[in-house]
Write a protein that holds these residues in place. Structure first.
Motif, mmCIF file in Angstrom:
data_model
loop_
_atom_site.group_PDB
_atom_site.id
_atom_site.type_symbol
_atom_site.label_atom_id
_atom_site.label_comp_id
_atom_site.label_asym_id
_atom_site.label_seq_id
_atom_site.Cartn_x
_atom_site.Cartn_y
_atom_site.Cartn_z
ATOM 1 N N LYS A 74 -0.871 0.861 -8.425
ATOM 2 C CA LYS A 74 -0.244 1.205 -9.706
ATOM 3 C C LYS A 74 1.224 0.790 -9.779
ATOM 4 N N ALA A 75 1.871 0.659 -8.622
ATOM 5 C CA ALA A 75 3.302 0.358 -8.593
ATOM 6 C C ALA A 75 3.578 -1.046 -9.129
ATOM 7 N N LYS A 76 4.606 -1.134 -9.941
ATOM 8 C CA LYS A 76 5.046 -2.423 -10.461
ATOM 9 C C LYS A 76 6.521 -2.557 -10.157
ATOM 10 N N PRO A 77 6.974 -3.588 -9.560
ATOM 11 C CA PRO A 77 6.190 -4.724 -9.080
ATOM 12 C C PRO A 77 5.444 -4.383 -7.791
ATOM 13 N N PHE A 78 4.478 -5.213 -7.470
ATOM 14 C CA PHE A 78 3.678 -5.028 -6.267
ATOM 15 C C PHE A 78 4.571 -5.128 -5.037
ATOM 16 N N SER A 79 4.455 -4.153 -4.144
ATOM 17 C CA SER A 79 5.267 -4.130 -2.921
ATOM 18 C C SER A 79 4.450 -4.663 -1.747
ATOM 19 N N LYS A 80 4.770 -5.864 -1.353
ATOM 20 C CA LYS A 80 4.066 -6.495 -0.242
ATOM 21 C C LYS A 80 4.242 -5.692 1.044
ATOM 22 N N ALA A 81 5.457 -5.242 1.311
ATOM 23 C CA ALA A 81 5.733 -4.490 2.543
ATOM 24 C C ALA A 81 4.937 -3.183 2.574
ATOM 25 N N ALA A 82 4.906 -2.467 1.446
ATOM 26 C CA ALA A 82 4.150 -1.205 1.390
ATOM 27 C C ALA A 82 2.659 -1.459 1.575
ATOM 28 N N ALA A 83 2.159 -2.529 0.982
ATOM 29 C CA ALA A 83 0.739 -2.857 1.110
ATOM 30 C C ALA A 83 0.391 -3.180 2.566
ATOM 31 N N GLU A 84 1.229 -3.950 3.220
ATOM 32 C CA GLU A 84 0.969 -4.296 4.626
ATOM 33 C C GLU A 84 1.006 -3.059 5.510
ATOM 34 N N ARG A 85 1.993 -2.189 5.297
ATOM 35 C CA ARG A 85 2.076 -0.942 6.073
ATOM 36 C C ARG A 85 0.841 -0.078 5.854
ATOM 37 N N THR A 86 0.396 0.000 4.604
ATOM 38 C CA THR A 86 -0.772 0.813 4.275
ATOM 39 C C THR A 86 -2.034 0.261 4.919
ATOM 40 N N LEU A 87 -2.234 -1.046 4.855
ATOM 41 C CA LEU A 87 -3.424 -1.648 5.469
ATOM 42 C C LEU A 87 -3.392 -1.473 6.990
ATOM 43 N N TYR A 88 -2.210 -1.574 7.568
ATOM 44 C CA TYR A 88 -2.065 -1.322 9.006
ATOM 45 C C TYR A 88 -2.451 0.123 9.326
ATOM 46 N N SER A 89 -1.968 1.046 8.523
ATOM 47 C CA SER A 89 -2.268 2.463 8.724
ATOM 48 C C SER A 89 -3.766 2.746 8.556
ATOM 49 N N ILE A 90 -4.384 2.140 7.565
ATOM 50 C CA ILE A 90 -5.822 2.318 7.337
ATOM 51 C C ILE A 90 -6.605 1.799 8.542
ATOM 52 N N TYR A 91 -6.182 0.666 9.054
ATOM 53 C CA TYR A 91 -6.843 0.123 10.239
ATOM 54 C C TYR A 91 -6.754 1.119 11.397
ATOM 55 N N ASN A 92 -5.560 1.646 11.634
ATOM 56 C CA ASN A 92 -5.352 2.534 12.779
ATOM 57 C C ASN A 92 -5.957 3.914 12.610
ATOM 58 N N HIS A 93 -6.032 4.414 11.402
ATOM 59 C CA HIS A 93 -6.570 5.759 11.208
ATOM 60 C C HIS A 93 -8.057 5.745 10.863
ATOM 61 N N CYS A 94 -8.447 4.986 9.889
ATOM 62 C CA CYS A 94 -9.839 5.011 9.422
ATOM 63 C C CYS A 94 -10.765 4.182 10.314
ATOM 64 N N ILE A 95 -10.414 2.941 10.493
ATOM 65 C CA ILE A 95 -11.300 2.026 11.220
ATOM 66 C C ILE A 95 -11.398 2.425 12.696
ATOM 67 N N GLU A 96 -10.258 2.657 13.315
ATOM 68 C CA GLU A 96 -10.279 3.047 14.735
ATOM 69 C C GLU A 96 -10.964 4.391 14.939
ATOM 70 N N GLU A 97 -10.760 5.335 14.013
ATOM 71 C CA GLU A 97 -11.419 6.646 14.146
ATOM 72 C C GLU A 97 -12.934 6.507 14.010
ATOM 73 N N PHE A 98 -13.382 5.567 13.183
ATOM 74 C CA PHE A 98 -14.825 5.371 13.049
ATOM 75 C C PHE A 98 -15.419 4.801 14.334
ATOM 76 N N PHE A 99 -14.824 3.749 14.867
ATOM 77 C CA PHE A 99 -15.410 3.081 16.025
ATOM 78 C C PHE A 99 -15.120 3.777 17.353
ATOM 79 N N SER A 100 -14.063 4.552 17.396
ATOM 80 C CA SER A 100 -13.697 5.230 18.641
ATOM 81 C C SER A 100 -13.045 6.574 18.314
ATOM 82 N N PRO A 101 -13.853 7.540 17.881
ATOM 83 C CA PRO A 101 -13.267 8.827 17.471
ATOM 84 C C PRO A 101 -12.606 9.555 18.639
#
Length: 163
Positions: free
Chosen positions: A74-101
């Motif tokens: 929803k944020a305008k303009p699009f924040s590349k840095a925030a998006a990268e941090r968020t995707l990194y966080s999703i990888y570390n919390h969601c994806i890693e928790e699924f494969f190695s809880p």
């Protein structure tokens, strides 16, 4: 990475998280320990509680990731840095928790990737409903993991160089 590509990836992850939350919540809202015990004769209620707790944690992590994606979207303009941090966080919390809880109630058998079978293996017997839930979301978790592995290494590299 270009902003348009990053925006598209954020949209894909947001869609994945939305569907995952729907699937996990639907399961949790309709499942009881007594129901699981009735389904499987060889498992233990204590193990089922640990498995359900892990699924709840995973649901919360996915909900938080979804909310973060929605805010960035929803944020305008699009924040590349925030998006990268968020995707990194999703990888570390969601994806890693699924494969190695952290609870260690299941694990990933990496050899299964070569056989075309599901890679999540439970430490003890679980009812078919739990196996089916994990199987139903595993393919999408694998796909998103492959897409987000870039952020795992890229973000860490950026953080090391910024120190």
């Amino acid at each position: 990475m270009g902003n348009k590509l990053l925006e598209n990836q954020l949209q894909d992850v947001k869609s994945f998280l939305g569907q995952t939350v729907t699937d996990l919540e639907g399961f949790l809202n309709s499942t009881t320990i007594k129901g699981l015990e009735a389904e499987e004769l060889t498992g233990t209620a204590e193990y089922y509680k640990r498995v359900l707790s892990t699924i709840r944690k995973l649901t919360v992590f996915c909900e938080e990731g979804l909310e973060a994606c929605q805010v960035i979207d929803k944020a305008k303009p699009f924040s590349k840095a925030a998006a990268e941090r968020t995707l990194y966080s999703i990888y570390n919390h969601c994806i890693e928790e699924f494969f190695s809880p952290k609870s260690d109630v299941w694990y990933e058998d990496s050899r299964s990737a070569y056989t075309g079978k599901n890679s999540i293996k439970f430490r003890e017997n679980v009812p078919l409903s739990i196996k089916e839930l994990i199987r139903s979301v595993e393919g999408d978790f694998q796909r998103i993991r492959e897409e987000l592995e870039y952020y795992e290494t890229d973000y860490r590299t950026k953080m090391l160089h910024s120190k």
